[in-house]
Design an enzyme around this catalytic site. Structure first.
Site, PDB file in Angstrom:
ATOM      1  N   HIS A   1       0.973  -0.971   0.063  1.00 60.86           N
ATOM      2  CA  HIS A   1       0.036   0.039   0.113  1.00 60.86           C
ATOM      3  C   HIS A   1       0.922   1.207   0.136  1.00 60.86           C
ATOM      4  O   HIS A   1       2.139   1.346   0.199  1.00 60.86           O
ATOM      5  CB  HIS A   1      -0.806   0.230   0.946  1.00 60.86           C
TER       6      HIS A   1
ATOM      7  N   HIS B   1       1.158   3.870   1.842  1.00 60.50           N
ATOM      8  CA  HIS B   1       1.500   4.599   3.188  1.00 60.50           C
ATOM      9  C   HIS B   1       3.142   4.935   3.241  1.00 60.50           C
ATOM     10  O   HIS B   1       3.752   3.949   2.667  1.00 60.50           O
ATOM     11  CB  HIS B   1       1.086   3.874   4.551  1.00 60.50           C
TER      12      HIS B   1
ATOM     13  N   ASP C   1       5.669   4.802   5.026  1.00 63.76           N
ATOM     14  CA  ASP C   1       6.655   3.844   5.850  1.00 63.76           C
ATOM     15  C   ASP C   1       6.720   2.428   5.027  1.00 63.76           C
ATOM     16  O   ASP C   1       7.572   1.460   5.469  1.00 63.76           O
ATOM     17  CB  ASP C   1       6.037   3.368   7.245  1.00 63.76           C
ATOM     18  N   HIS C   2       6.092   2.441   3.865  1.00 65.32           N
ATOM     19  CA  HIS C   2       6.018   1.435   2.802  1.00 65.32           C
ATOM     20  C   HIS C   2       6.858   1.696   1.363  1.00 65.32           C
ATOM     21  O   HIS C   2       6.996   0.739   0.887  1.00 65.32           O
ATOM     22  CB  HIS C   2       4.637   0.785   2.730  1.00 65.32           C
TER      23      HIS C   2
ATOM     24  N   HIS D   1      -7.580  -1.881   5.181  1.00 65.66           N
ATOM     25  CA  HIS D   1      -6.936  -0.735   5.846  1.00 65.66           C
ATOM     26  C   HIS D   1      -7.236   0.626   5.506  1.00 65.66           C
ATOM     27  O   HIS D   1      -8.270   0.885   4.818  1.00 65.66           O
ATOM     28  CB  HIS D   1      -5.278  -1.042   5.401  1.00 65.66           C
TER      29      HIS D   1
ATOM     30  N   ASP E   1      -0.626  -4.174   5.641  1.00 57.38           N
ATOM     31  CA  ASP E   1      -1.052  -3.412   6.839  1.00 57.38           C
ATOM     32  C   ASP E   1      -2.645  -3.900   6.942  1.00 57.38           C
ATOM     33  O   ASP E   1      -3.347  -3.766   5.696  1.00 57.38           O
ATOM     34  CB  ASP E   1      -0.906  -2.160   7.072  1.00 57.38           C
TER      35      ASP E   1
ATOM     36  N   HIS F   1       5.814  -5.724  12.060  1.00 57.88           N
ATOM     37  CA  HIS F   1       5.156  -4.257  11.791  1.00 57.88           C
ATOM     38  C   HIS F   1       4.791  -4.106  13.018  1.00 57.88           C
ATOM     39  O   HIS F   1       3.719  -3.828  13.709  1.00 57.88           O
ATOM     40  CB  HIS F   1       4.003  -4.385  10.856  1.00 57.88           C
TER      41      HIS F   1
END
EC number: 3.1.26.11
Length: 307
Positions: free
Chosen positions: A63, A65, A67-68, A140, A211, A269
């Site tokens: 996804h 976001h 942090d990914h 998510h 996530d 995670h």
């Protein structure tokens, strides 16, 4: 087939753990590695690891976001600067193509290898003679996907005793039999591959989730996997917070693993409130109450996928 964790933290990096990225090493199977997510600092983690960016073949983004994905532009650019020329394919949700193209364009970064970006909404993403990769939507705050990687069954080894009984010696005929062809013995007898091949080597299955909070697609996607990688952002005492922020607890991950009948569960995670391995132990303990074959992923941890 091995998993190498480059980051196991959620949201932001800490001194102990970087944000999410996982490498699937397929050195024996296809002399390459696949990357799942690429949080900020991933290329620095690779420099501190035995991984080689020249081996990078595919990147799967769960996804969008930060942090990914914040590590993607730097990694792609540095790979080019290091002289890598083999092509890379990136798979991810809608928007990943614009993110990559805009980042590279504005920063005037050069990528001197073939870079293909495939946006998807789930389903079968890739298949060849050795592997099949399929994806399904999770639940998510952003559109988030899980990936199921299936290694196809491979022919079994040759039965050397049977070969000797037919008077066949090591050489080109062995290779033909291994490929499923029939050959003739020196005295003219026909030998079929099925006569001298042992049982096929069962392929392995790895499921890596993005996530998510508990949802209907997790169990079908993970069904019968040899290894399931599942987020465990919180302990179950914080399940209300986990649900509010569309994350899972360690206990919920274990329940999913049990229902899906997987062989091993890997938790990752983790919220930065859990500072080190000592603080993560309670997450492992609560997961093991439901699914005993559970492990905690660690940054720079290498985990073979057992056949």
């Amino acid at each position: 087939m091995e998993l190498y964790f480059l980051g196991t933290n959620a949201g932001v990096p800490t001194l102990q753990r970087n944000v999410t990225s996982i490498a699937l090493r397929l050195l024996e199977e296809r002399r390459s590695m696949w990357l799942f997510d690429c949080g900020e600092g991933t290329q620095h983690q690779i420099l501190r690891s035995p991984l080689k960016m020249t081996r990078l073949e595919k990147i799967f983004i769960t996804h969008l976001h930060g942090d990914h994905i914040f590590g993607l532009p730097g990694l792609l650019s540095s790979r080019s600067a290091q002289g890598a020329t083999s092509p890379v394919t990136i798979y991810g949700p809608k928007g990943i193509k614009a993110y990559i193209e805009t980042s590279l364009d504005i920063s005037q970064s050069r990528v001197n290898y073939s870079l293909e970006v495939v946006e998807h909404s789930g389903g079968v993403l890739f298949e060849d003679d050795g592997f099949r990769v399929e994806s399904a939507l999770l639940e998510h705050r952003a559109e988030s996907f899980g990936y199921r990687i299936t290694e196809k069954d491979r022919p079994g080894n040759l039965d050397l005793e049977r070969l000797e009984s037919y008077g066949l010696k090591p050489g080109p005929l062995y290779g033909r039999l291994k490929r499923g062809e029939s050959v003739q013995t020196p005295d003219g007898q026909e030998v079929h591959a099925a006569d001298v091949l042992l049982a096929p080597k069962k392929g392995r299955i790895v499921t890596i989730l993005g996530d998510t909070r508990p949802c209907a697609n997790i169990v079908p996607l993970a069904k019968g996997s040899d290894l399931l990688v599942h987020e465990a952002t919180f302990m179950h005492e914080l399940q209300d917070i986990a649900n509010e922020y569309y994350h899972s607890t360690a206990l919920q991950a274990a329940e999913a693993a049990s229902e899906a009948g997987v062989k091993e569960l890997m938790l990752t995670h983790f919220s930065s409130r859990y500072k080190d391995t000592e603080h993560l132990q309670p997450l492992l303990d609560e997961a093991k109450q439901v699914f005993p074959n559970t492990r905690l992923a660690e940054d720079f941890g290498l985990y073979p996928v057992q056949r």
